[in-house]
Design a protein around this motif. Sequence first.
Motif, PDB file in Angstrom:
ATOM      1  N   ARG A  31      -9.612  36.524  27.002  1.00 55.12           N
ATOM      2  CA  ARG A  31      -9.103  37.773  27.570  1.00 55.12           C
ATOM      3  C   ARG A  31      -7.843  37.460  28.354  1.00 55.12           C
ATOM      4  NH1 ARG A  31     -12.967  36.565  31.457  1.00 55.12           N
ATOM      5  NH2 ARG A  31     -12.180  36.829  33.560  1.00 55.12           N
ATOM      6  N   ASP A  33      -4.734  39.519  31.138  1.00 52.52           N
ATOM      7  CA  ASP A  33      -4.050  40.635  31.770  1.00 52.52           C
ATOM      8  C   ASP A  33      -2.880  40.037  32.542  1.00 52.52           C
ATOM      9  OD1 ASP A  33      -4.983  39.795  34.352  1.00 52.52           O
ATOM     10  OD2 ASP A  33      -6.788  41.005  34.129  1.00 52.52           O
ATOM     11  N   GLU A  34      -2.222  40.819  33.359  1.00 49.55           N
ATOM     12  CA  GLU A  34      -1.018  40.307  34.019  1.00 49.55           C
ATOM     13  C   GLU A  34      -1.313  39.298  35.129  1.00 49.55           C
ATOM     14  OE1 GLU A  34      -0.225  43.837  37.276  1.00 49.55           O
ATOM     15  OE2 GLU A  34       0.960  43.796  35.451  1.00 49.55           O
ATOM     16  N   HIS A  54       2.536  37.140  30.815  1.00 48.39           N
ATOM     17  CA  HIS A  54       2.489  37.718  29.478  1.00 48.39           C
ATOM     18  C   HIS A  54       2.566  36.603  28.446  1.00 48.39           C
ATOM     19  CE1 HIS A  54       6.862  37.657  30.268  1.00 48.39           C
ATOM     20  NE2 HIS A  54       6.978  37.473  28.967  1.00 48.39           N
TER      21      HIS A  54
END
Length: 93
Positions: A31, A33-34, A54
């Motif tokens: 997983r 995210d930022e 990213h």
Amino acid sequence: MTYDSGLPAPHHVVIEERKSLTVSGVEDVERFDENSIVLSTSKGAMVVTGENLHIEKLSLDGGDLKVEGDIDAVTYEDDAVGGRGGFFSRLLR
């Protein structure tokens, strides 16, 4: 020509100026995210934390990952240690 010796893929980590991270031996991205990226490598689970993260490049066929952003930490989770209550259980609270 494909080379498959049955051995784990070589694993290398390069961090440049805490802004760019290149990892080889990547098997899967669990997983992201930022603020964090959790991935499986040939040497175990790896967690990258920071800000504005990213994925710039991902090639699971070649096992390569490139991340851009403000990198704070790179840690490994050793599933064999403790057996329970490890990093992932704390991370998911």
